[in-house]
Design an enzyme around this catalytic site. Structure first.
Site, PDB file in Angstrom:
ATOM      1  N   TYR A   1      42.693  33.932  47.967  1.00  0.00           N
ATOM      2  CA  TYR A   1      41.290  33.906  48.365  1.00  0.00           C
ATOM      3  C   TYR A   1      40.983  32.810  49.381  1.00  0.00           C
ATOM      4  CZ  TYR A   1      40.178  37.081  44.486  1.00  0.00           C
ATOM      5  OH  TYR A   1      40.109  38.159  43.634  1.00  0.00           O
TER       6      TYR A   1
ATOM      7  N   LYS B   1      53.931  37.287  39.001  1.00  0.00           N
ATOM      8  CA  LYS B   1      54.728  38.401  39.526  1.00  0.00           C
ATOM      9  C   LYS B   1      55.991  37.797  40.144  1.00  0.00           C
ATOM     10  CE  LYS B   1      55.032  42.898  40.129  1.00  0.00           C
ATOM     11  NZ  LYS B   1      55.297  43.771  38.969  1.00  0.00           N
TER      12      LYS B   1
ATOM     13  N   ASP C   1      51.408  43.071  35.670  1.00  0.00           N
ATOM     14  CA  ASP C   1      51.191  44.467  35.296  1.00  0.00           C
ATOM     15  C   ASP C   1      51.419  44.671  33.802  1.00  0.00           C
ATOM     16  OD1 ASP C   1      53.808  43.770  35.883  1.00  0.00           O
ATOM     17  OD2 ASP C   1      54.289  45.609  36.965  1.00  0.00           O
TER      18      ASP C   1
ATOM     19  N   ASP D   1      41.197  36.712  38.279  1.00  0.00           N
ATOM     20  CA  ASP D   1      39.969  37.424  38.583  1.00  0.00           C
ATOM     21  C   ASP D   1      40.009  38.822  37.973  1.00  0.00           C
ATOM     22  OD1 ASP D   1      37.580  38.219  39.674  1.00  0.00           O
ATOM     23  OD2 ASP D   1      38.238  38.158  41.756  1.00  0.00           O
TER      24      ASP D   1
ATOM     25  N   ASP E   1      38.208  40.109  34.021  1.00  0.00           N
ATOM     26  CA  ASP E   1      37.255  41.223  33.964  1.00  0.00           C
ATOM     27  C   ASP E   1      37.760  42.325  33.039  1.00  0.00           C
ATOM     28  OD1 ASP E   1      35.475  39.986  35.604  1.00  0.00           O
ATOM     29  OD2 ASP E   1      35.829  41.240  37.349  1.00  0.00           O
TER      30      ASP E   1
END
Length: 349
Positions: free
Chosen positions: A140, A186, A218, A242, A246
């Site tokens: 970001y 990852k 994942d 993020d 959620d």
């Protein structure tokens, strides 16, 4: 006793409605206590764009820096979709300006509301974990970044120092919980994730009682749904955090009850609900105030060590839920005002 300064950023659409409710509960909870505070309002988000042309005016930055804690309500919405600088840009900027590198989001199942969850009760029973998300670096904020008609570039960069400070936050938190840390990454693909694992191994030596394991993002996304009780403290990078936080919020059955905290090494922490500004219900008086109220509870506990006051608010919220005085998002019919008034009544009862 010194007077604590609380910077209040009231937000957009339902933001001011739930902030009003939260502050009413704060007033009621502290009325007969020794906790003294001053509320100072500052423009932020869409409201600040309307007033000043920017989502984060310099006066708001200065006011927040001088505060002892910051309360932020939901911001943004379609009104500012075409603004040169959207309200959400203010969120990234305030985190950066205040050094708020650690975002803490709890996911805990309330047995009374378990039927609201889309996950089977036997799967989510006992779920209680925290996601510790790195907030001021990663993809970001990475440079360079660019976009043309034919190609786009985003850069993900992490330093060992940035990784270590967020990992230490998670390990320290785990010592007061179930002493289990999971690094979500990852590392089979990304160089940044490989560095995260190297730093985690180093940090873990300072916390010998804490169990450390790793999970690809994942696989973690699947396990949050299929085996949420496995987790205690999840520590992860900005983008992964993020998305996963959620996802995790859905387990509880509603975004309307979940608070969060963003903090740095020094300076004030920022407390906010995790949900958005809900333009579709703004002004209708049906917004769920519980996440804002629980954000205030979190502020009292974490920034001011006012655990007794925080416990009183938590118990009053629980009594209100148990009495089924619920807003529409929790399956009830009570208005924002009615829910708030019931929580205040339970504070006194």
């Amino acid at each position: 006793m010194s007077i604590k300064k609380i910077a209040v950023l009231r937000g957009d659409y339902i933001g001011p409605e739930i902030m009003k409710a939260g502050l009413a509960v704060l007033t009621a909870a502290t009325k007969e206590s020794d906790f003294s505070y001053q509320i100072i309002d500052y423009p932020f988000g869409g409201a600040a764009i309307d007033q000043t042309g920017t989502p984060l005016p310099e006066t708001t930055i200065q006011g927040c820096q001088a505060a002892d804690a910051i309360l932020l309500s939901a911001i943004g919405g379609p009104k500012w979709d075409q603004a040169p600088k959207r309200p959400e840009a203010g969120l990234l900027e305030i985190r950066n300006k205040l050094g708020l590198f650690a975002n803490i989001r709890p996911t805990k199942i309330n047995p009374i509301l378990a039927q609201r969850s889309p996950i089977k009760p036997e799967v989510i029973a006992g779920t209680d974990f925290v996601i510790v998300r790195e907030l001021t670096s990663g993809i970001y904020f990475g440079q360079p970044r660019s976009q043309t008609a034919d190609a786009a570039l985003d850069t993900s960069t992490y330093t060992a120092e940035e990784i270590e400070r967020i990992i230490r936050v998670g390990f320290q938190m785990s010592q007061h919980r179930k002493q289990h840390v999971t690094i979500v990454d990852k590392a089979n693909v990304l160089a940044t994730s490989k560095l995260w694992r190297q730093v985690a191994e180093k940090v873990s030596r300072d916390y010998p009682t804490v169990t450390l394991d790793y999970c690809y993002v994942d696989a973690a996304a699947m396990k949050i749904i299929s085996q949420p009780t496995f987790f205690d403290v999840i520590i992860t990078a900005n983008l992964f955090g993020d998305i996963l936080s959620d996802e995790a919020s859905v387990l509880t059955g509603s975004l309307g009850t979940i608070p969060s905290m963003s903090s740095g090494s020094t300076g004030p922490s920022l407390y906010e609900p995790i949900h958005g500004s809900a333009p579709d219900i703004a002004g209708k008086g049906v917004a769920d105030p519980i996440s804002m109220i629980q954000s205030i509870e979190m502020m009292l506990r974490e920034s001011f060590q006012e655990n007794q006051l925080a416990d009183q608010i938590a118990q009053a919220v629980q009594k209100t839920i148990a009495a089924k005085v619920l807003p529409p998002d929790l399956g009830g019919t009570a208005s924002t005002q009615v829910v708030t008034e019931q929580i205040i009544k339970n504070l006194k009862g």
